[in-house]
Enzyme design. Structure first.
Site, PDB file in Angstrom:
ATOM      1  N   SER A 122       7.202   3.473  -2.268  1.00  0.00           N
ATOM      2  CA  SER A 122       7.825   4.262  -3.344  1.00  0.00           C
ATOM      3  C   SER A 122       9.215   3.700  -3.676  1.00  0.00           C
ATOM      4  CB  SER A 122       7.893   5.753  -2.987  1.00  0.00           C
ATOM      5  OG  SER A 122       8.793   5.979  -1.929  1.00  0.00           O
ATOM      6  N   ALA A 123       9.995   3.350  -2.664  1.00  0.00           N
ATOM      7  CA  ALA A 123      11.343   2.818  -2.935  1.00  0.00           C
ATOM      8  C   ALA A 123      11.263   1.455  -3.618  1.00  0.00           C
ATOM      9  CB  ALA A 123      12.139   2.717  -1.635  1.00  0.00           C
ATOM     10  N   ALA A 124      10.299   0.623  -3.204  1.00  0.00           N
ATOM     11  CA  ALA A 124      10.189  -0.714  -3.801  1.00  0.00           C
ATOM     12  C   ALA A 124       9.754  -0.627  -5.258  1.00  0.00           C
ATOM     13  CB  ALA A 124       9.210  -1.575  -3.001  1.00  0.00           C
ATOM     14  N   ASP A 184      15.136   3.289   3.247  1.00  0.00           N
ATOM     15  CA  ASP A 184      14.162   2.582   2.404  1.00  0.00           C
ATOM     16  C   ASP A 184      14.843   2.000   1.166  1.00  0.00           C
ATOM     17  OD1 ASP A 184      12.355   3.506   4.205  1.00  0.00           O
ATOM     18  OD2 ASP A 184      10.922   4.247   2.726  1.00  0.00           O
ATOM     19  N   GLY A 216       4.230   3.899   5.054  1.00  0.00           N
ATOM     20  CA  GLY A 216       5.474   3.660   5.776  1.00  0.00           C
ATOM     21  C   GLY A 216       6.070   2.281   5.526  1.00  0.00           C
ATOM     22  N   LEU A 217       5.643   1.615   4.452  1.00  0.00           N
ATOM     23  CA  LEU A 217       6.154   0.265   4.182  1.00  0.00           C
ATOM     24  C   LEU A 217       7.116   0.235   2.988  1.00  0.00           C
ATOM     25  CD1 LEU A 217       2.910  -1.853   4.811  1.00  0.00           C
ATOM     26  CD2 LEU A 217       4.799  -1.414   6.381  1.00  0.00           C
ATOM     27  N   PRO A 240       0.838  -1.201   0.000  1.00  0.00           N
ATOM     28  CA  PRO A 240       0.000   0.000   0.000  1.00  0.00           C
ATOM     29  C   PRO A 240       0.875   1.255   0.000  1.00  0.00           C
ATOM     30  CG  PRO A 240      -0.035  -1.047   2.167  1.00  0.00           C
ATOM     31  CD  PRO A 240       0.724  -1.966   1.258  1.00  0.00           C
TER      32      PRO A 240
HETATM   33  O1  PMV Z   1       7.595   6.451   5.643  1.00  0.00           O
HETATM   34  P1  PMV Z   1       8.743   5.761   4.991  1.00  0.00           P
HETATM   35  O2  PMV Z   1       8.559   4.321   4.731  1.00  0.00           O
HETATM   36  O3  PMV Z   1       9.182   6.482   3.739  1.00  0.00           O
HETATM   37  O4  PMV Z   1      10.000   5.826   6.016  1.00  0.00           O
HETATM   38  C1  PMV Z   1      10.615   7.060   6.295  1.00  0.00           C
HETATM   39  C2  PMV Z   1      11.725   6.893   7.291  1.00  0.00           C
HETATM   40  C3  PMV Z   1      12.241   8.244   7.840  1.00  0.00           C
HETATM   41  O5  PMV Z   1      13.265   7.910   8.769  1.00  0.00           O
HETATM   42  C4  PMV Z   1      11.146   8.994   8.561  1.00  0.00           C
HETATM   43  C5  PMV Z   1      12.803   9.129   6.756  1.00  0.00           C
HETATM   44  C6  PMV Z   1      14.116   8.672   6.150  1.00  0.00           C
HETATM   45  O6  PMV Z   1      14.527   9.296   5.168  1.00  0.00           O
HETATM   46  O7  PMV Z   1      14.746   7.732   6.677  1.00  0.00           O
END
Ligand code: PMV
Length: 334
Positions: A127-129, A170, A123-124, A119
């Site tokens: 976007s990077a995956a 990520d 926070g999982l 999803p």
């Molecule tokens: O929300 P996500 O999955 O993009 O994780 C961000 C992690 C942070 O530490 C808040 C930001 C970062 O650049 O590491």
């Protein structure tokens, strides 16, 4: 362009000819998985260490092939010419362009199809995956593959379009297969003494990583001492946690997660929906629970006692209103 007969001219010398796939294959694929941060989100932005785990139940897959006409993108969000894609797909398009530029084919037209069960904005690492999968597929369609460092840099190029100055956590962890220790841009494997069963519950509220990162920066300007001390504590928790994970000390891991959640709330990246699910998890038998990722929405990560109690926890979190719940096991030596 064709993947079959052209010998690619790759200005980026770190790329090499792809060894998998064959010239007769119509398209190239790329894959990456979801990740959850066990401890250290936000603190990593300020040089403290973090521990992240792969979430095997969720993943992204991309396929790239030479376009018949102009370049197109197909995903659940959009299906059509890349030139008319909505802004939400900017990160994906940045990933595609970065890969094509690295391959020395900035003007190549590809049809890219994306299939992701991760999803977005929870926070999982969605976007990077997705970026990692697209980059691998695009390079593959050019007959090329990248080493780990080059992949990382290309994913980071796309991640910068997603949230400004990403730590790289990520980008590193969506390609990792086991728990990792992340510090100052690099990862190392974490030894795991005992199986750890985690339950991840989605609040259904979009996480707002960029906003949350900006909020911490603002708070740090106004209260440098208070914020630095919270960041230091998160850093120390991560260091101790690495030993706890290695020793299989689940009670200590749970305690560290609970403490991290309180510290993250103190940094202003919490959300009532996250607190609600953290409470549901801890009263439902979890050894510890915390927000995971950027916060202000997104998901809660809870440590279950074992696989059987993960099932009960899943029911409890679903009854508490979680939009989705997944279980992921980090396998230990014992
Ligand atoms: O929300 P996500 O999955 O993009 O994780 C961000 C992690 C942070 O530490 C808040 C930001 C970062 O650049 O590491």
């Amino acid at each position: 362009m064709t993947a079959s007969t052209d010998v690619p001219i790759a200005p980026d010398a770190r790329l090499h000819a792809a060894t998998h796939g064959s010239a007769a294959e119509p398209g190239a694929t790329g894959r990456a998985g979801a990740k959850a941060i066990l401890l250290g989100e936000h603190a990593v932005v300020y040089g403290r260490p973090a521990i992240a785990i792969p979430v095997r139940a969720l993943g992204a897959r991309a396929e790239a092939r030479p376009a018949r006409g102009s370049a197109t993108l197909a995903s659940t969000l959009y299906h059509g010419p890349i030139a008319r894609a909505p802004e939400r797909l900017n990160v994906t398009i940045t990933a595609m362009r970065a890969a094509l530029a690295a391959a020395g084919r900035p003007d190549a037209a590809l049809d890219i199809a994306i299939d992701s069960s991760i999803p977005a904005e929870r926070g999982l690492g969605s976007s990077a995956a997705v970026s990692a999968a697209v980059i691998e597929a695009v390079l593959g369609a050019c007959g090329l593959a990248a080493d780990d460092e080059t992949m990382h840099e290309l994913i980071q190029t796309a991640e910068r379009a997603a949230h400004g100055a990403p730590s790289g956590l990520d980008a590193r962890t969506v390609r990792a297969r086991a728990a990792v220790w992340f510090e100052r841009g690099r990862i190392e494997p974490v030894s795991v003494g005992h199986d750890l069963v985690f339950v991840i519950a989605d609040t259904g509220v979009r996480g707002r990583t960029r906003e949350a990162v900006a909020a911490v920066a603002e708070r740090r300007k106004n209260d440098p001492r208070g914020v630095e001390s919270a960041l230091d504590e998160l850093g120390m928790l991560a260091t101790d946690l690495r030993a706890d994970v290695s020793n299989g000390d689940r009670a200590a891991i749970g305690d560290a997660m609970n403490r991290a959640h309180r510290l993250l709330n103190g940094l202003g990246v919490g959300d009532p929906a996250l607190d609600h699910l953290v409470r549901a998890a801890t009263t439902g038998g979890a050894l510890g629970a915390k927000l995971t990722g950027g916060g202000r929405g997104g998901c809660v990560l809870a440590l279950a006692r074992d696989a059987a109690s993960a099932g009960e926890l899943t029911e409890r979190l679903t009854r508490a209103g979680a939009a989705a719940v997944w279980t992921t096991t980090v396998e230990g030596a014992a």
